[in-house]
Design a protein around this motif. Structure first.
Motif: not given
Length: 400
Positions: A307-308, A311-316, A331-332, A337, A344
């Protein structure tokens, strides 16, 4: 060779000339293409300067993964496909004329240089119409090795997205098709498995992905026998949503498949879950993980939230890079998206080129499922999810 052909009888002159031409072309191709190492280095220059519509040299870079996907043969992808970054436009040179000052270099690390070439990279001669060349110095030590890390699961969890995102990193080289060595092709032997791996240079990591490994009973021991130190990555997702996604994919290939509700429950009155159905069985994560923990310590695993990852590919990806001992290159700035599909896409740093999105099957619309069946599945998975959170020391907060 030509003189010899001209001495032949008239009936075979045409055949002789054709043979001569083929021999000459073979020698040319060997010199132009055959001498080029098919490698996994960081710098790959693809040049197309033969289009009549180009008003300035179209000198473009193609990421090595794209060359691998095309078996190093396809040099005719249009420049607006998103696989290329366009060259500098100027009016100082005639169409088809190549100059070092016009070469655009992308080093796969968000850097790049205009007006120069990185060390060890040789630009193409302007006499070539199409082709590419890589540095022999960069690839002289390139070898195929057994994987340093394996994405072992889970199916429909986001493994393809993770692999595509990892490919951005210049220190990662990954397989194309899933090798399925430990579950289907083990009889081929380790030598065969090694041949499925990409070429890597010293300092690069080899990564492969086969999601069925996680749930196949005898795979953990086989992997352990290959390497006790291999790093293992598992992408997990809410097992209810994962089961629906699994069903959706299967139904798209098999028209006439029973509705999800009939597949998931053995008896709609009692709500008895069909735990033998593969789509349900895969989501019993602690059962599968327990087999792996008999061979590998938990520290060799990294669990990615599917899930992450959306919604937050850079964080994962930051956590994945840390686990693999890589600098945080991804990075981001690499993600965009797609609002329509809610998934993404990859983009070139700086906004050059079109975003590269995964296949049309990613972000596929799921069918509407009876709320009663959904809740019954959530009740079924709840104790397994809690046990899984405890085993991995991570709470994924899936709905209950």
């Amino acid at each position: 060779m030509l003189k010899y052909c001209l001495r032949c009888r008239p009936r075979v002159i045409l055949a002789g000339i054709m043979l001569c031409v083929l021999l000459m072309l073979s020698v040319y191709n060997l010199a132009v293409i055959g001498s080029v190492p098919l490698t996994g280095n960081d710098y790959v220059i693809a040049v197309r300067n033969s289009l009549s519509t180009v008003h300035a040299p179209e000198n473009v870079i193609r990421h090595n993964r794209m060359l691998q996907d095309a078996n190093y043969k396809d040099f005719s992808v249009s420049p607006d496909s998103g696989h290329f970054a366009g060259g500098q436009v100027d009016n100082k040179h005639q169409p088809g004329e190549l100059r070092d000052s016009n070469i655009y270099v992308d080093d796969d690390d968000g850097g790049g240089a205009v007006g120069g070439v990185p060390p060890g990279v040789t630009p193409l001669s302007s006499s070539f119409k199409e082709g590419y060349r890589t540095s022999s110095t960069l690839v002289s030590n390139a070898t195929r090795k057994l994987p340093d890390a394996i994405i072992i699961g889970v199916k429909k969890g986001g493994t393809r997205a993770l692999l595509e995102f990892l490919r951005i990193h210049p220190r990662v080289r990954a397989t194309g098709p899933e090798p399925h060595f430990f579950d289907r092709n083990y009889h081929e032997g380790l030598a065969w498995y090694r041949e499925q791996m990409p070429l890597t240079t010293p300092g690069q990591l080899t990564v492969e992905k086969t999601p069925s490994y996680f749930v196949t009973r005898d795979v953990p021991k086989k992997v352990y026998n290959m390497s006790r130190n291999v790093k293992l990555i598992v992408v997990v997702r809410d097992p209810v949503v994962r089961a629906i996604s699994d069903y959706t994919q299967a139904a798209s290939k098999r028209p006439g498949m029973k509705p999800f509700e009939q597949m998931a429950l053995l008896d709609n009155r009692t709500g008895l879950v069909n735990s033998s159905w593969g789509a349900v069985r895969i989501g019993v994560y602690p059962k599968h993980l327990d087999r792996w923990l008999k061979h590998f310590p938990l520290r060799q695993f990294h669990f990615v939230s599917g899930e992450r990852l959306i919604v937050d590919p850079a964080g994962e990806m930051a956590k994945v890079q840390d686990f693999l001992g890589l600098e945080r290159v991804i990075t981001d700035k690499h993600f965009y998206l797609n609002q329509t599909r809610g998934f993404p896409c990859l983009k070139k740093p700086g906004g050059s080129g079109k975003p590269h999105c995964l296949g049309k099957t990613k972000g596929r619309q799921h069918p509407s499922v009876d709320p009663h069946v959904l809740q019954r599945l959530r009740d079924f998975y709840k104790p397994f999810n809690l046990k899984f959170y405890q085993m991995v020391g991570q709470n994924f907060r899936w709905p209950t």
